[in-house]
Motif scaffolding. Structure first.
Motif, PDB file in Angstrom:
ATOM      1  N   PHE A 172     -27.251 -34.295 -33.342  1.00 38.93           N
ATOM      2  CA  PHE A 172     -26.875 -34.734 -34.468  1.00 38.93           C
ATOM      3  C   PHE A 172     -25.244 -35.120 -34.304  1.00 38.93           C
ATOM      4  N   LEU A 173     -24.629 -34.496 -33.076  1.00 40.39           N
ATOM      5  CA  LEU A 173     -23.158 -34.818 -32.915  1.00 40.39           C
ATOM      6  C   LEU A 173     -23.061 -36.223 -32.374  1.00 40.39           C
ATOM      7  N   VAL A 174     -23.989 -36.382 -31.369  1.00 40.99           N
ATOM      8  CA  VAL A 174     -24.087 -37.988 -30.743  1.00 40.99           C
ATOM      9  C   VAL A 174     -24.476 -38.954 -32.082  1.00 40.99           C
ATOM     10  N   ALA A 175     -25.880 -38.538 -32.590  1.00 37.71           N
ATOM     11  CA  ALA A 175     -26.008 -39.459 -33.773  1.00 37.71           C
ATOM     12  C   ALA A 175     -25.125 -39.720 -34.772  1.00 37.71           C
ATOM     13  N   GLY A 176     -24.106 -38.728 -35.199  1.00 40.43           N
ATOM     14  CA  GLY A 176     -23.132 -38.905 -36.176  1.00 40.43           C
ATOM     15  C   GLY A 176     -21.761 -39.793 -35.690  1.00 40.43           C
ATOM     16  N   THR A 177     -21.524 -40.079 -34.403  1.00 42.59           N
ATOM     17  CA  THR A 177     -20.574 -40.465 -33.857  1.00 42.59           C
ATOM     18  C   THR A 177     -21.069 -42.121 -33.432  1.00 42.59           C
ATOM     19  N   LEU A 178     -22.300 -42.462 -33.716  1.00 39.93           N
ATOM     20  CA  LEU A 178     -22.710 -43.688 -33.407  1.00 39.93           C
ATOM     21  C   LEU A 178     -21.900 -44.697 -34.204  1.00 39.93           C
ATOM     22  N   ALA A 179     -21.860 -44.674 -35.581  1.00 40.40           N
ATOM     23  CA  ALA A 179     -21.684 -45.357 -36.396  1.00 40.40           C
ATOM     24  C   ALA A 179     -20.049 -45.488 -36.279  1.00 40.40           C
ATOM     25  N   VAL A 180     -19.152 -46.550 -36.295  1.00 37.84           N
ATOM     26  CA  VAL A 180     -17.856 -46.804 -36.163  1.00 37.84           C
ATOM     27  C   VAL A 180     -17.157 -46.527 -37.718  1.00 37.84           C
ATOM     28  N   PRO A 181     -16.347 -45.552 -37.914  1.00 40.25           N
ATOM     29  CA  PRO A 181     -16.005 -45.369 -39.184  1.00 40.25           C
ATOM     30  C   PRO A 181     -14.978 -46.368 -39.522  1.00 40.25           C
ATOM     31  N   LEU A 182     -14.943 -46.501 -41.124  1.00 39.77           N
ATOM     32  CA  LEU A 182     -13.933 -47.618 -41.551  1.00 39.77           C
ATOM     33  C   LEU A 182     -12.632 -47.267 -41.182  1.00 39.77           C
TER      34      LEU A 182
END
Length: 128
Positions: A27-37
């Motif tokens: 979940f740490l890796v999956a949560g950081t895949l999307a680049v935040p706005l």
């Protein structure tokens, strides 16, 4: 001879800890895949914008009628023939939400048979 006292068997907790740890890493890796706005970016609000169909779209009413720019259209072929050559490849249709799906599919098929290369359905998108 000494008597052997049976030990109480303990639950193996190491496999459980390993699974929880792997889930945490996932979940740490999956949560950081999307680049935040960008934090300074302000998105456009379309809450009070009144929607309107594109001018070149074919409107499909719930009762089966077809209109374009306020005039009645008799068939898909007549609609295609009334369009300029450069607008006949991609046809946009705006169906009424109460239009039966079978009618929508039939009209899309009729537009393709009349010469449209692609038929695009224009819908309302609600973000909440």
């Amino acid at each position: 001879m000494r008597r052997h006292h049976p030990r109480a068997e303990r639950e193996p907790t190491i496999p459980l800890i390993n699974i929880v740890f792997l889930m945490l890493i996932f979940f740490l890796v999956a949560g950081t895949l999307a680049v935040p706005l960008d934090k300074e970016l302000r998105l456009v609000s379309t809450g009070d914008v009144e929607g309107a169909a594109p001018a070149d779209a074919l409107l499909l009413h719930a009762d089966g009628r077809m209109t374009n720019r306020g005039t009645e259209v008799t068939s898909a072929g007549a609609f295609i023939e009334g369009l300029p050559e450069n607008m006949r490849t991609r046809i946009r249709i705006v169906p009424d939400r109460d239009l039966p799906a079978a009618s929508l599919v039939a009209q899309g098929r009729a537009l393709r048979e009349a010469g449209a290369e692609s038929v695009v359905i224009v819908t309302e998108r609600g973000l909440e």
